[in-house]
Design a protein around this motif. Sequence first.
Motif, mmCIF file in Angstrom:
data_model
loop_
_atom_site.group_PDB
_atom_site.id
_atom_site.type_symbol
_atom_site.label_atom_id
_atom_site.label_comp_id
_atom_site.label_asym_id
_atom_site.label_seq_id
_atom_site.Cartn_x
_atom_site.Cartn_y
_atom_site.Cartn_z
ATOM 1 N N LEU A 79 0.828 -1.208 0.000
ATOM 2 C CA LEU A 79 0.000 0.000 0.000
ATOM 3 C C LEU A 79 0.862 1.257 0.000
ATOM 4 N N ALA A 80 1.982 1.223 0.721
ATOM 5 C CA ALA A 80 2.902 2.366 0.703
ATOM 6 C C ALA A 80 3.464 2.582 -0.701
ATOM 7 N N ALA A 81 3.727 1.499 -1.409
ATOM 8 C CA ALA A 81 4.207 1.618 -2.790
ATOM 9 C C ALA A 81 3.139 2.229 -3.692
ATOM 10 N N ILE A 82 1.879 1.873 -3.456
ATOM 11 C CA ILE A 82 0.783 2.461 -4.237
ATOM 12 C C ILE A 82 0.675 3.953 -3.956
ATOM 13 N N VAL A 83 0.756 4.328 -2.677
ATOM 14 C CA VAL A 83 0.709 5.752 -2.316
ATOM 15 C C VAL A 83 1.822 6.508 -3.021
ATOM 16 N N THR A 84 3.025 5.978 -2.961
ATOM 17 C CA THR A 84 4.181 6.645 -3.561
ATOM 18 C C THR A 84 4.042 6.765 -5.073
ATOM 19 N N ALA A 85 3.652 5.674 -5.721
ATOM 20 C CA ALA A 85 3.533 5.696 -7.184
ATOM 21 C C ALA A 85 2.455 6.680 -7.640
ATOM 22 N N LEU A 90 0.825 12.051 -9.807
ATOM 23 C CA LEU A 90 0.000 13.266 -9.723
ATOM 24 C C LEU A 90 0.811 14.522 -9.435
ATOM 25 N N SER A 91 2.025 14.371 -8.963
ATOM 26 C CA SER A 91 2.801 15.537 -8.524
ATOM 27 C C SER A 91 3.153 16.492 -9.661
ATOM 28 N N THR A 92 3.140 16.024 -10.889
ATOM 29 C CA THR A 92 3.467 16.909 -12.010
ATOM 30 C C THR A 92 2.278 17.753 -12.448
ATOM 31 N N PRO A 96 1.324 19.504 -4.115
ATOM 32 C CA PRO A 96 1.816 18.376 -3.334
ATOM 33 C C PRO A 96 0.759 17.776 -2.397
ATOM 34 N N ALA A 97 -0.074 18.623 -1.807
ATOM 35 C CA ALA A 97 -1.115 18.119 -0.899
ATOM 36 C C ALA A 97 -2.129 17.267 -1.652
ATOM 37 N N LEU A 98 -2.568 17.739 -2.808
ATOM 38 C CA LEU A 98 -3.540 16.969 -3.589
ATOM 39 C C LEU A 98 -2.914 15.708 -4.171
ATOM 40 N N ALA A 99 -1.648 15.780 -4.520
ATOM 41 C CA ALA A 99 -0.969 14.588 -5.033
ATOM 42 C C ALA A 99 -0.883 13.519 -3.943
ATOM 43 N N THR A 100 -0.536 13.929 -2.726
ATOM 44 C CA THR A 100 -0.472 12.987 -1.614
ATOM 45 C C THR A 100 -1.847 12.420 -1.301
#
Length: 139
Positions: A79-85, A90-92, A96-100
């Motif tokens: 799940l942490a890998a899914i969050v990171t990916a 989305l970060s581009t 940053p808040a919405l991407a997270t």
Amino acid sequence: MAAGLTMQGLGTGAMVLLPEDGGLLLLLLASGVIGFGHVLTVVSFITTMTSGLRDDEQGVAGGLSQLPQFLGAIGTAGLAAIVTARTNALSTTTSPALATLGGLHAATLTAGIVCLAGAVLAVVFLRRQTAETIRDTAA
């Protein structure tokens, strides 16, 4: 077991509805549903696993019943890998808040789907004991 997994899955999936700001009531309600569903699942799982065993086999079965809890660390890492990916994807295009938040939504939706799939598997593969099977087991 299926009811507990369903509650846990729906509560976890509801986390997708959490907004960027606020949402404390939804967070508390979803967390309560998740917690109750989890406890219901664990109790029914251990009962299912140890029922029908002799007294001298109960300890081994009880110990083995804890194995999925330890393997849960693999699920947490996944799940942490899914969050990171998802956050990186989305970060581009967003803050940053919405991407997270998008990453967290993807992971909670995945966890909810896994719980619901577990509920379906429990319904399909766990058979109910009838009075006849209990009588046959006792004999």
